[in-house]
Design a protein around this motif. Structure first.
Motif, short mmCIF file in Angstrom:
data_model
loop_
_atom_site.label_atom_id
_atom_site.label_comp_id
_atom_site.label_asym_id
_atom_site.label_seq_id
_atom_site.Cartn_x
_atom_site.Cartn_y
_atom_site.Cartn_z
N GLY A 77 -6.36 4.48 15.93
CA GLY A 77 -7.13 3.09 16.24
C GLY A 77 -7.35 3.10 18.32
N LEU A 78 -6.17 2.68 18.31
CA LEU A 78 -5.38 1.84 19.66
C LEU A 78 -5.15 3.37 20.54
CD1 LEU A 78 -3.29 -0.68 18.36
CD2 LEU A 78 -5.21 -1.04 19.52
N LEU A 79 -4.75 4.20 19.74
CA LEU A 79 -4.27 5.03 21.08
C LEU A 79 -5.42 6.55 21.42
CD1 LEU A 79 -1.64 5.79 22.71
CD2 LEU A 79 -0.68 7.76 20.14
N TYR A 80 -6.79 6.55 20.00
CA TYR A 80 -6.95 7.80 20.50
C TYR A 80 -8.10 7.16 20.71
CZ TYR A 80 -2.96 10.08 18.72
OH TYR A 80 -1.13 10.35 18.55
N GLY A 81 -8.87 5.96 20.48
CA GLY A 81 -10.09 5.39 20.65
C GLY A 81 -10.91 4.76 20.17
N ASP A 82 -11.59 3.76 19.92
CA ASP A 82 -12.30 3.13 18.58
C ASP A 82 -12.96 2.50 19.86
OD1 ASP A 82 -13.34 2.19 16.33
OD2 ASP A 82 -12.18 0.24 16.22
N PRO A 83 -14.19 3.13 20.30
CA PRO A 83 -15.91 2.73 20.83
C PRO A 83 -16.00 1.35 20.33
CG PRO A 83 -15.59 4.75 20.70
CD PRO A 83 -14.22 4.81 19.78
#
Length: 340
Positions: free
Chosen positions: A305-311
């Motif tokens: 979630g942090l590195l690949y995104g949790d928009p």
């Protein structure tokens, strides 16, 4: 929900003059989805309802621009007409007094403002996500929830939906069947914008079966080719069994240490998207309060979630519930085993 509403109009239970049907056209849509919307437009217009086809410059989620540190793109963005994935229909609404600049708001925020003087009837179902379930659980379903919203089918399961479609012999977008044949599970058959975190796997199917559409997608979003290379990798959280086995053999990651480094170490060395960066304090709070209760699987999801995104903050909200529920269930299981 559209069919239930349509049938109630035909039965005289709903006055169509009081109904405005809204279709938010997200630009990146499968052909059969557009065709389905056109069918419903004709049906509702034929019984006297108003139908708004919105092609507005809304902010949308994108998980394809990790290198440029952004998690969004703008539908029907002015100035990019030459790379739009489709041409808007002649009856589309392209401008609104509520939008002063492109990307100012997403369509949910827009609907809350533009239709604040009426009742919004929304086909939301709680089985689609934990976030939606929690939102409905907090609402008083005996009447309207805040903002004048009403959810007639909030408790319908996936099976309920498909049985209704079968029993009423309804047409539905063919892409559902193609994705199901390609291996997408029934519970994951959600058709959203192409670049969202839940729908990138569908791009692989587009590239394999509709070269013309794929070319339009690549013109609109040059990084779409990444899906071809890494659709089943950790990057898009779409790990196939084979890919998982290969990556596990190559390296065993200490996800707790990696998450700690992102949150409390030199965060600047990681390409964290802006929307996720704004919630970093919430992520740190989750890490601290769940320490000793979170498992490696939970830390892995935090890392992704942090590195690949949790928009949308979806993973963050799910983890707040999941970590403590899993810990409680594990404790109960150990207690039962101890009694034995």
């Amino acid at each position: 929900m559209a069919n239930i509403t349509y049938e109630l109009i035909r039965m005289g239970e709903i006055n169509p003059k009081q109904l405005t049907v809204v279709f938010v056209d997200e630009e990146g849509l499968y052909k059969s989805m557009v065709e389905a919307a056109e069918r419903w437009r004709k049906k509702f217009l034929s019984v006297g309802a108003e139908f708004l086809w919105l092609c507005l410059p809304f902010k949308q989620v994108s998980v394809l621009n990790h290198l440029s540190v952004t998690e969004s793109w703008i539908t029907w963005e002015p100035g990019k007409e030459d790379v739009w994935m489709r041409k808007p229909p002649p009856y589309a609404i392209m401008h609104s007094k509520y939008i002063k600049r492109p990307g100012q708001m997403n369509y949910q925020s827009f609907c809350g403002v533009a239709f604040a003087d009426g009742i919004q009837m929304i086909g939301l179902r709680t089985t689609e996500s934990v976030t939606r379930y929690k939102s409905i659980a907090r609402a008083n379903m005996n009447g309207l929830v805040s903002g004048g919203k009403f959810y007639p089918i909030y408790d319908w399961t996936d099976t309920d939906v498909w049985m209704y479609i079968r029993d009423h012999n309804l047409e539905f977008p063919e892409i559902y069947m193609r994705l199901y044949e390609a291996g997408v599970q029934k519970s994951a058959l959600r058709l959203c914008a192409f670049f969202g975190d839940m729908t990138t796997q569908g791009l692989r199917w587009v590239a394999e079966t509709d070269p013309e559409l794929w070319q339009r997608i690549e013109r609109r979003e040059p990084n779409a080719y990444l899906v071809m290379l890494y659709w089943d990798s950790e990057m898009f959280r779409r790990q196939s069994k084979k890919r998982t086995e290969l990556e596990s053999e190559q390296t065993k990651k200490d996800y707790r240490a990696l998450v700690a480094d992102i949150l409390f170490g030199d965060t600047s060395k990681y390409a964290i998207q802006n929307d996720t960066m704004r919630r970093l304090g919430n992520w740190r709070s989750l890490y601290i309060k769940s320490y000793g209760q979170a498992t490696d699987a939970h830390y892995k999801r935090m890392y992704e979630g942090l590195l690949y995104g949790d928009p949308k903050g979806r993973i963050l909200r799910i983890l707040w519930t999941q970590v403590f529920n899993d810990y409680a269930n594990s404790a109960k299981k150990e207690e039962r085993n101890g009694r034995r």
